[in-house]
Scaffold this active site. Structure first.
Site, PDB file in Angstrom:
ATOM      1  CB  CYS A  66     -58.890 -67.067 -90.517  1.00 33.07           C
ATOM      2  SG  CYS A  66     -58.365 -66.990 -92.239  1.00 33.07           S
ATOM      3  CG  HIS A 117     -56.203 -63.492 -90.867  1.00 30.28           C
ATOM      4  ND1 HIS A 117     -56.154 -64.820 -90.491  1.00 30.28           N
ATOM      5  CD2 HIS A 117     -56.667 -62.815 -89.785  1.00 30.28           C
ATOM      6  CE1 HIS A 117     -56.554 -64.928 -89.231  1.00 30.28           C
ATOM      7  NE2 HIS A 117     -56.887 -63.721 -88.781  1.00 30.28           N
ATOM      8  CG  HIS A 129     -58.488 -63.036 -85.587  1.00 31.86           C
ATOM      9  ND1 HIS A 129     -57.201 -63.258 -86.003  1.00 31.86           N
ATOM     10  CD2 HIS A 129     -58.385 -62.293 -84.452  1.00 31.86           C
ATOM     11  CE1 HIS A 129     -56.353 -62.667 -85.168  1.00 31.86           C
ATOM     12  NE2 HIS A 129     -57.050 -62.074 -84.217  1.00 31.86           N
TER      13      HIS A 129
END
Length: 156
Positions: A66, A117, A129
């Site tokens: 990510c 994240h 993402h």
């Protein structure tokens, strides 16, 4: 065996964090103030990377995590250099409330006890993402999973 367990636990606890790639040359700061243009550039990145699998520490189309996806998106689409790890990215720019999000803002989630994240807000409660389960994709902040895990946002 004990060393292997420590290494594996370490990898799991850092999630999207990994060593930085080589810095890109000639990155210049571009404004992200035009939300329509920013959204268009983010959607272009989505078209180019959609479905690329998640890989911890990855930073290419064979697999990407990510924070590397965020870094590459800002390099490729905006000519901006961001830090490599989620931990570093959460400290850049200025804090933004969820109600004031605009395209190009970074959105952060607490996905586990110590895992984090990051994605890029594109507008209309959606963000781009690299998902651990489905690779590079667009998700909704209103999805029950992401809504529960939402943590903070930063404007780089």
């Amino acid at each position: 065996m004990k060393f292997l367990i420590i290494v594996l636990l370490s990898a799991l606890l850092t999630a999207c964090s990994s060593a930085p790639p080589e810095p890109s040359r000639g990155s210049s700061k571009h404004s992200l103030s035009n939300s329509a243009q920013t959204k268009s550039q983010l959607l272009q990145m989505h078209r180019e990377w959609q479905g690329v699998p998640y890989r911890l520490g990855g930073n290419s189309k064979s697999g990407i995590d990510c924070s590397a996806f965020v870094l590459l998106t800002f390099q490729n689409q905006f000519g901006r250099q961001l830090p490599r790890t989620t931990e570093q990215q959460k400290n850049i720019g200025s804090s933004v409330s969820k109600s004031q999000l605009r395209a190009g803002d970074l959105v952060f989630f607490k996905t586990g006890w110590s895992t984090r994240h990051v994605g890029i807000y594109i507008g209309d409660s959606q963000f781009l993402h690299a998902s651990t389960s489905q690779g590079v994709m667009i998700s909704s902040l209103n999805n029950s999973y992401w809504k529960q895990k939402y943590w903070l946002a930063r404007r780089p």
